[in-house]
Write an enzyme that holds these catalytic residues in place. Structure first.
Site, PDB file in Angstrom:
ATOM      1  N   GLY A  82       0.806  -1.212   0.000  1.00 19.18           N
ATOM      2  CA  GLY A  82       0.000   0.000   0.000  1.00 19.18           C
ATOM      3  C   GLY A  82       0.843   1.268   0.000  1.00 19.18           C
ATOM      4  N   ASP A 109      14.385  -1.326   6.635  1.00 18.57           N
ATOM      5  CA  ASP A 109      14.840  -0.033   6.137  1.00 18.57           C
ATOM      6  C   ASP A 109      13.724   0.740   5.431  1.00 18.57           C
ATOM      7  OD1 ASP A 109      14.749  -1.791   4.006  1.00 18.57           O
ATOM      8  OD2 ASP A 109      16.789  -1.420   3.334  1.00 18.57           O
ATOM      9  N   ILE A 133      15.053 -10.327   8.492  1.00 24.86           N
ATOM     10  CA  ILE A 133      15.860 -11.536   8.380  1.00 24.86           C
ATOM     11  C   ILE A 133      16.964 -11.363   7.338  1.00 24.86           C
ATOM     12  CG2 ILE A 133      13.932 -12.986   9.122  1.00 24.86           C
ATOM     13  CD1 ILE A 133      13.730 -13.974   6.214  1.00 24.86           C
ATOM     14  N   ASP A 134      16.886 -10.314   6.512  1.00 23.99           N
ATOM     15  CA  ASP A 134      17.942 -10.045   5.532  1.00 23.99           C
ATOM     16  C   ASP A 134      19.170  -9.409   6.174  1.00 23.99           C
ATOM     17  OD1 ASP A 134      16.339 -11.027   3.528  1.00 23.99           O
ATOM     18  OD2 ASP A 134      15.685  -9.071   2.814  1.00 23.99           O
ATOM     19  N   ARG A 169      22.426 -36.890  -4.761  1.00 23.37           N
ATOM     20  CA  ARG A 169      21.848 -35.751  -5.474  1.00 23.37           C
ATOM     21  C   ARG A 169      22.496 -34.442  -5.056  1.00 23.37           C
ATOM     22  NH1 ARG A 169      15.566 -37.493  -4.762  1.00 23.37           N
ATOM     23  NH2 ARG A 169      15.327 -38.652  -6.709  1.00 23.37           N
ATOM     24  N   MET A 176      15.875 -16.542   1.206  1.00 25.61           N
ATOM     25  CA  MET A 176      15.500 -15.134   1.053  1.00 25.61           C
ATOM     26  C   MET A 176      16.736 -14.240   1.066  1.00 25.61           C
ATOM     27  SD  MET A 176      11.939 -14.562   3.150  1.00 25.61           S
ATOM     28  CE  MET A 176      10.395 -15.166   2.485  1.00 25.61           C
ATOM     29  N   ARG A 263      17.954 -31.210  -7.530  1.00 21.51           N
ATOM     30  CA  ARG A 263      16.591 -30.861  -7.131  1.00 21.51           C
ATOM     31  C   ARG A 263      16.647 -29.513  -6.400  1.00 21.51           C
ATOM     32  NH1 ARG A 263      16.139 -35.247  -9.381  1.00 21.51           N
ATOM     33  NH2 ARG A 263      14.572 -36.868  -8.988  1.00 21.51           N
ATOM     34  N   HIS A 269       8.539 -18.572   3.093  1.00 19.65           N
ATOM     35  CA  HIS A 269       8.180 -17.843   4.314  1.00 19.65           C
ATOM     36  C   HIS A 269       8.431 -18.608   5.598  1.00 19.65           C
ATOM     37  CE1 HIS A 269       6.280 -15.226   1.372  1.00 19.65           C
ATOM     38  NE2 HIS A 269       6.181 -14.326   2.319  1.00 19.65           N
ATOM     39  N   ARG A 272      10.679 -16.745   7.865  1.00 18.13           N
ATOM     40  CA  ARG A 272      10.179 -15.655   8.702  1.00 18.13           C
ATOM     41  C   ARG A 272       9.463 -16.151   9.946  1.00 18.13           C
ATOM     42  NH1 ARG A 272       7.227 -11.255   4.758  1.00 18.13           N
ATOM     43  NH2 ARG A 272       9.071 -10.518   3.632  1.00 18.13           N
TER      44      ARG A 272
END
Length: 360
Positions: A82, A109, A133-134, A169, A176, A263, A269, A272
């Site tokens: 928004g 930020d 979390i970044d 594999r 993220m 794979r 999410h 988070r």
């Protein structure tokens, strides 16, 4: 002006530790200063719609606050969509109608930049607390939620490693981090990743495939785990088609060497969610306490930051003017990963262009 009524809100994407900050603010502001504390529902939307939750003892006692220490998410709700500034006048009016004397905002930020602009326009007493979390908010070495997300990513990589070993594999985990690779880097090291791909460090597909072949042929390692940040830039030889970055990488690896079975898992999410780990709870407690102290001292336009092992206050304007904090390709942590034999791409192609923190 003496503070009698303090507001607190959470804005942007959620993360573990938000409730722990709210609890710390409530216990200090109400218990030691006797202020009224009101939680603003759904960030600035609560100011727009005059929605607030009483967090003072008569409505929300200490017994009700205590479970917040270990619970994930945010009891206040949050939004990250928004055009907030399009409703600036109504938001400013909402702040006045709720009778707030000061506000503490917990956000990333982008959220802090918007809240700063609103605070300046409305002449609010405002203090910010960084969460993401970044871990890319400028001028702070740690943000609320980051440590828990590292734990989540590391546990996921360890789980992927066991199934990768069972089937010989290559398991790719997409993590993220749209512009910074802190989570992929630290989660990757802690989770035993063989390859960590970051937005800050370019890589070449041939070199990556050669590394995977070396693991198999030289070291008799018939599986591998790759952590890739969602903002990583693929080289031209990786087709930028539909699907996630991880899916594109799977197609590129198997096209380059059909003997490699790969794979992908997009962690999404889940990173988070969950309950905050102890270090996030400690950070939340200290930042919540310090923010209340700055409000009591009459300070405004500041953000609480973790620097050099302690909480300090930094000008919010300086935070907003800084570029997001990126991974330093030549830092000790990246050197450590390379020294452990983790494939990171070609660091020589990347000049350092991040801000001063984090330093580790």
């Amino acid at each position: 002006m003496a503070v009698r009524k303090l507001g607190v809100l959470t804005s942007g994407g959620d993360c573990p530790g938000l409730n722990a900050v709210i609890r710390a603010i409530a216990r200090h502001a109400v218990g030691n200063y006797g202020w009224e504390l009101w939680g603003i529902a759904y960030a600035t939307q609560g100011l727009l719609k005059r929605q607030a939750i009483a967090l003072s003892p008569h409505h929300f006692d200490r017994q009700s606050l205590d479970p917040l220490l270990c619970s994930g998410g945010t009891i206040l709700g949050s939004i990250n969509r928004g055009d907030t500034l399009a409703h600036q006048a109504e938001i400013l009016a909402g702040y006045q109608e709720l009778g707030l004397d000061a506000l503490i905002g917990i956000g990333g930020d982008g959220s802090l930049a918007i809240l700063r602009q609103l605070a300046e326009a409305g002449r609010w007493q405002f203090i910010g607390i960084p969460k993401t979390i970044d871990n890319d908010v400028a001028l702070t070495e740690r943000a609320i939620g980051f440590d828990t997300a590292i734990h989540t990513v590391a546990e996921a990589l360890l789980s992927l490693g066991s199934t990768a070993a069972s089937h010989d594999r290559i398991m790719i985990a997409e993590v993220m981090g749209r512009q910074s690779g802190h989570l992929a880097l630290q989660g990757g090291i802690a989770g035993g990743a063989d390859v960590i791909l970051l937005p800050e460090i370019p890589y070449r597909l041939l070199e990556l495939c050669h590394y995977l072949q070396q693991l198999r042929d030289r070291w008799q390692r018939r599986y591998a785990v790759i952590a890739i940040a969602e903002g990583t830039h693929h080289p031209p030889e990786v087709t930028q088609g539909p699907g996630s970055l991880g899916e594109q990488l799977v197609q590129a690896i198997t096209a380059q060497d059909p003997t490699l079975d790969a794979r992908v898992t997009v962690l999404g999410h889940v990173q988070r969610g969950g309950n905050p780990v102890a270090s996030d709870r400690l950070l939340a407690a200290q930042m919540g306490y310090a923010a209340v102290e700055r409000i009591a001292a009459g300070a405004s336009g500041e953000m609480m930051a973790w620097q050099g092992g302690r909480v300090v206050s930094v000008p919010l304007e300086a935070v907003c003017l800084q570029s997001p904090t990126l991974v330093d390709p030549h830092s000790l942590l990246v050197d450590t990963a390379a020294g452990l034999g983790i494939f990171l791409g070609d660091r020589s192609l990347t000049p350092w262009r991040g801000s001063a923190c984090p330093t580790h």
